[in-house]
Design a protein around this motif. Sequence first.
Motif, PDB file in Angstrom:
ATOM      1  N   ILE A  74       0.824  -1.212   0.000  1.00 12.06           N
ATOM      2  CA  ILE A  74       0.000   0.000   0.000  1.00 12.06           C
ATOM      3  C   ILE A  74       0.858   1.263   0.000  1.00 12.06           C
ATOM      4  CG2 ILE A  74      -1.896  -1.168   1.158  1.00 12.06           C
ATOM      5  CD1 ILE A  74      -1.040   0.168   3.760  1.00 12.06           C
ATOM      6  N   ASN A  79      -0.621   6.301  -3.837  1.00  8.63           N
ATOM      7  CA  ASN A  79      -1.323   6.330  -2.559  1.00  8.63           C
ATOM      8  C   ASN A  79      -0.808   7.450  -1.656  1.00  8.63           C
ATOM      9  OD1 ASN A  79      -2.848   4.160  -3.362  1.00  8.63           O
ATOM     10  ND2 ASN A  79      -1.716   2.651  -2.184  1.00  8.63           N
ATOM     11  N   GLY A 132      -5.982   1.874  -3.477  1.00  9.20           N
ATOM     12  CA  GLY A 132      -6.088   3.069  -4.301  1.00  9.20           C
ATOM     13  C   GLY A 132      -7.490   3.281  -4.837  1.00  9.20           C
ATOM     14  N   LEU A 135      -9.078   4.716  -1.686  1.00 10.43           N
ATOM     15  CA  LEU A 135      -8.489   5.950  -1.156  1.00 10.43           C
ATOM     16  C   LEU A 135      -8.692   7.133  -2.093  1.00 10.43           C
ATOM     17  CD1 LEU A 135      -6.882   6.786   1.342  1.00 10.43           C
ATOM     18  CD2 LEU A 135      -4.786   6.432   0.030  1.00 10.43           C
TER      19      LEU A 135
END
Length: 273
Positions: A74, A79, A132, A135
């Motif tokens: 991650i 990100n 992603g 987010l």
Amino acid sequence: MFSPILRGRVGRVPLHRNVPRIFPTYSAWCAPAFTRPFTLNSPLLSPPTRTPRFTPPKERLKILKDRLTPKENIYTIPNLLTASRIVACPFLGYAILHGNFHVATALLVYAGLTDLVDGYLARNFNMSSVLGTILDPAADKTLMTTLTITLGMKGLLPMPLAVIIIGRDVLLSLSAFYIRYTSLPEPKTMARYWDFSIPSAEVHPTMISKVNTALQLVLMGVTTVAPILPIDLADPLWYLQWTVAATTISSGLSYVFSKNAVRILGQGPKQGP
């Protein structure tokens, strides 16, 4: 017949070096065992440091499932850029509330550029992730919520339109929390719930939702920049506000009736929130 062994002792040649000639099955990895001193602290004589503890079957199954759960990286540049947009939102709201629209415009431009860059990197440099997909929309909604609330408080945005935008985002956020819980692999714990390296579901925005997001960004951007422009944008903003209200309601309904908006990993398409 004992000359090889005697030569090993008298000739000061370690005994284990003559053993392979006598016993062909002798393996080289055993050799160091013959040369270790047998003392009280020797690992060959000392008891184990701790007694193995019995693990209940349910706990063993829980540990096994946790180890077999697939994880992903991650900590990627897209990100991190997306997270920076979220961090910039409080500063953007503070600038708007205090009437510093030049700083607010600069932060808004930064948010737009990072949105373009992280999407480009994720698509062209194999940096996409399941996190992603969650987010990035969350960053857009955080930015949109910040602009909606602060512009509404400053009287630059009609309050009914602000209620429509915020209400839709709140409902979608509650649905996302519910989907995360239901799609999380067993065991369902708080630590695993907030561990976003464990993917559980993918969110695919509908077409009307993408159009709505673009129009909302245009509306918020023009409303933020309007106070520092030398021209009057009241009439264009009025038409744009009604358009955004229509697309906001349509995009919320599209998530309810779309079958491909949310996909549970490991399963087929699932009906959206």
